[in-house]
Design a protein around this motif. Structure first.
Motif, short mmCIF file in Angstrom:
data_model
loop_
_atom_site.label_atom_id
_atom_site.label_comp_id
_atom_site.label_asym_id
_atom_site.label_seq_id
_atom_site.Cartn_x
_atom_site.Cartn_y
_atom_site.Cartn_z
N ASP A 124 1.07 -1.11 -0.03
CA ASP A 124 -0.04 0.04 0.08
C ASP A 124 0.82 1.30 0.07
O ASP A 124 1.53 1.59 0.83
N GLU A 125 0.94 1.94 -1.13
CA GLU A 125 1.89 2.87 -1.38
C GLU A 125 1.95 4.04 -0.27
O GLU A 125 2.74 4.67 0.25
N GLN A 126 0.51 4.20 -0.14
CA GLN A 126 0.21 5.47 1.09
C GLN A 126 0.59 5.17 2.24
O GLN A 126 1.27 5.82 2.99
N GLN A 129 4.31 5.37 2.47
CA GLN A 129 5.03 6.66 2.45
C GLN A 129 4.89 7.32 3.72
O GLN A 129 5.57 7.90 4.37
#
Length: 153
Positions: A124-126, A129
């Motif tokens: 999950d990129e978010q 980050q």
């Protein structure tokens, strides 16, 4: 075992605990993700992990009687995946049962299985980050504190 932290992968839970300063984020991640009141099986497995960690601490103390608590914890921290593998057993290949891709063993020196056909982890990129931003913020704060201490000296 049923995952008790919603859709958040255990690897994110472990990383958050590590960023918060938890000494054994992988073991505590297991506890936070799986152990619930009344679930005797996972509670026993977590307790077995704690017992295994304590055995490894004692063994390290015997081998290195002058070691500091920090050195002892560094040794145990580096063995957390082994502790999980010992307590939870392993699937054929590299994943530790119940841990998904969060508890992978290194098979680079093993003839059992190949990593070439393993699936890539879902990310999950978010969330990744956000974890990275928190890590960078803590790193900046640590550097700032170190600089302040250096100026005081």
């Amino acid at each position: 075992m049923h995952h008790h932290t919603g859709s958040s992968p255990i690897i994110y839970t472990m990383e958050e605990l590590r960023i918060q300063g938890e000494q054994l984020p992988i073991i505590k991640g297991f506890e936070k993700t799986y152990v619930r009141a009344g679930d005797e099986d996972t509670t026993k497995k977590y307790n077995d992990m704690v017992d295994e960690v304590n055995k490894r601490k004692d063994a390290f103390k015997e081998q290195h009687p002058d070691a500091t608590e920090e050195q002892i914890m560094e040794s145990v921290q580096s063995q957390q995946i082994e502790v999980l593998g010992t307590v939870l057993k392993t699937h054929k290949g590299k994943e530790i049962k119940g841990m998904g891709r969060g508890g992978e063993r290194d098979l680079s020196h093993s003839s059992i299985g190949s990593t070439s056909n393993s699936r890539p982890p879902r990310v999950d990129e978010q969330q990744l980050q956000e974890v990275q931003q928190r890590y960078e913020q803590r790193l900046k704060e640590s550097k700032d504190r170190a600089q302040e201490q250096l100026i005081e000296v």
